[in-house]
Design a protein around this motif. Sequence first.
Motif, PDB file in Angstrom:
ATOM      1  N   ALA A 258       0.818  -1.215   0.000  1.00 53.99           N
ATOM      2  CA  ALA A 258       0.000   0.000   0.000  1.00 53.99           C
ATOM      3  C   ALA A 258       0.853   1.267   0.000  1.00 53.99           C
ATOM      4  N   ASP A 259       2.157   1.103   0.219  1.00 54.16           N
ATOM      5  CA  ASP A 259       3.070   2.232   0.415  1.00 54.16           C
ATOM      6  C   ASP A 259       3.842   2.494  -0.877  1.00 54.16           C
ATOM      7  N   ALA A 260       3.144   3.026  -1.875  1.00 58.29           N
ATOM      8  CA  ALA A 260       3.734   3.140  -3.211  1.00 58.29           C
ATOM      9  C   ALA A 260       4.950   4.046  -3.251  1.00 58.29           C
ATOM     10  N   ASP A 261       4.965   5.103  -2.450  1.00 62.90           N
ATOM     11  CA  ASP A 261       6.072   6.062  -2.509  1.00 62.90           C
ATOM     12  C   ASP A 261       7.057   5.935  -1.356  1.00 62.90           C
ATOM     13  N   GLY A 262       6.861   4.949  -0.482  1.00 64.86           N
ATOM     14  CA  GLY A 262       7.777   4.733   0.637  1.00 64.86           C
ATOM     15  C   GLY A 262       7.594   5.695   1.796  1.00 64.86           C
ATOM     16  N   ALA A 263       6.580   6.579   1.711  1.00 63.68           N
ATOM     17  CA  ALA A 263       6.388   7.568   2.773  1.00 63.68           C
ATOM     18  C   ALA A 263       6.030   6.914   4.098  1.00 63.68           C
ATOM     19  N   ALA A 264       5.256   5.833   4.050  1.00 72.27           N
ATOM     20  CA  ALA A 264       4.850   5.185   5.301  1.00 72.27           C
ATOM     21  C   ALA A 264       6.040   4.518   5.986  1.00 72.27           C
ATOM     22  N   ALA A 265       6.925   3.898   5.216  1.00 75.64           N
ATOM     23  CA  ALA A 265       8.119   3.288   5.810  1.00 75.64           C
ATOM     24  C   ALA A 265       9.002   4.354   6.441  1.00 75.64           C
ATOM     25  N   ARG A 266       9.177   5.471   5.750  1.00 76.04           N
ATOM     26  CA  ARG A 266       9.992   6.547   6.320  1.00 76.04           C
ATOM     27  C   ARG A 266       9.363   7.101   7.589  1.00 76.04           C
ATOM     28  N   ALA A 267       8.036   7.223   7.581  1.00 78.63           N
ATOM     29  CA  ALA A 267       7.345   7.722   8.772  1.00 78.63           C
ATOM     30  C   ALA A 267       7.502   6.752   9.932  1.00 78.63           C
ATOM     31  N   ALA A 268       7.367   5.461   9.649  1.00 76.60           N
ATOM     32  CA  ALA A 268       7.504   4.454  10.704  1.00 76.60           C
ATOM     33  C   ALA A 268       8.887   4.515  11.342  1.00 76.60           C
ATOM     34  N   ILE A 269       9.916   4.597  10.520  1.00 83.47           N
ATOM     35  CA  ILE A 269      11.291   4.643  11.046  1.00 83.47           C
ATOM     36  C   ILE A 269      11.509   5.922  11.849  1.00 83.47           C
ATOM     37  N   ALA A 270      10.967   7.035  11.376  1.00 82.75           N
ATOM     38  CA  ALA A 270      11.114   8.295  12.108  1.00 82.75           C
ATOM     39  C   ALA A 270      10.420   8.220  13.467  1.00 82.75           C
ATOM     40  N   LEU A 271       9.224   7.661  13.504  1.00 84.99           N
ATOM     41  CA  LEU A 271       8.480   7.581  14.759  1.00 84.99           C
ATOM     42  C   LEU A 271       9.153   6.637  15.752  1.00 84.99           C
ATOM     43  N   LEU A 272       9.637   5.508  15.270  1.00 88.12           N
ATOM     44  CA  LEU A 272      10.322   4.577  16.169  1.00 88.12           C
ATOM     45  C   LEU A 272      11.630   5.165  16.676  1.00 88.12           C
ATOM     46  N   SER A 273      12.327   5.911  15.826  1.00 95.08           N
ATOM     47  CA  SER A 273      13.563   6.563  16.263  1.00 95.08           C
ATOM     48  C   SER A 273      13.265   7.591  17.349  1.00 95.08           C
ATOM     49  N   THR A 274      12.207   8.354  17.173  1.00 96.37           N
ATOM     50  CA  THR A 274      11.817   9.330  18.192  1.00 96.37           C
ATOM     51  C   THR A 274      11.439   8.643  19.488  1.00 96.37           C
ATOM     52  N   ALA A 275      10.606   7.604  19.397  1.00 92.72           N
ATOM     53  CA  ALA A 275      10.169   6.900  20.603  1.00 92.72           C
ATOM     54  C   ALA A 275      11.346   6.298  21.358  1.00 92.72           C
ATOM     55  N   ALA A 276      12.304   5.726  20.625  1.00 91.93           N
ATOM     56  CA  ALA A 276      13.477   5.138  21.281  1.00 91.93           C
ATOM     57  C   ALA A 276      14.296   6.216  21.980  1.00 91.93           C
ATOM     58  N   GLY A 277      14.466   7.360  21.315  1.00 92.75           N
ATOM     59  CA  GLY A 277      15.219   8.440  21.935  1.00 92.75           C
ATOM     60  C   GLY A 277      14.546   8.965  23.198  1.00 92.75           C
TER      61      GLY A 277
END
Length: 282
Positions: A258-277
């Motif tokens: 469903a993530d044709a442009d990769g925006a959802a994957a980038r968002a997921a990684i950004a959110l997990l990076s923030t949560a971990a920090g």
Amino acid sequence: MRIQILAVPYDSGHHRLRMGAGPEALLRAGLEDALRRNGHSVHTRIAELPDGAWTAEIATAFELMRMLSRGVREAVDDDSLPIVLVGNCNTAVGTLAGLGPDTGVAWFDAHGDFNTPDTTATGFLDGTGLATVTGRCWTTLAATVPGFEPVPDQAVCLIGARDIDPAEGALLRQSSVGVVPVDDLRTALRPALARVAEHVDRIYVHIDLDVLDSGVARANSYAIGGGLTLDDMQYALNELAGAFKIAGVALSAYEPDADADGAAARAAIALLSTAAGLADRT
């Protein structure tokens, strides 16, 4: 900090299909490297059922919960932050079991996940995830998940839900679960979290990626508009870290197709990076 990624690549009992393809897709997209660049030590484990295991959605889902409970408990005992990548939200039963009692829940989701077998019109097991967490259904099977105890309503906050079935909406209104609509995030979140903080000081952060507005990122085939932005999510995560110790984080329901442009994957990684920090500072 030490991070243990636990990937559960299943959707409705099916291996690596639909949202079950999401956990490993996020790993391939660079999640581990992103966390390491932020100074974390990262180890990854992938859940695998035995080859040839019979797939029955309910039985398989609860077997995965049992596996996840043990994996999360081992991460906690190793003084690591569990980051759980899953296809389905119902795995939260296993994550919470591993985190132990007296852990509250911040549940980010476009959907209520508050149906029960008696109210669901679709038969989608994943739509009963939060109802199971709060002890409303599947109680016999949930009791087989090592360490699981239902979370009291007062220790749960549902954030960003906007696609709620009438019957589950009635159940939510009858409950004591805190509900924070998208439009009220900046005014309602802090008091809602303060009520949860009266009961617990540790929180499990559950992010179903379709809590994001579909115009920001199309997380899966269930994604809809009217959701949170990345700025909204950053605000909410900071509020959580200010009120609780972040005990564990999950990212669910990412569907690569469903993530044709990769925006959802980038968002997921950004959110997990923030949560971990943020977890590293709590």
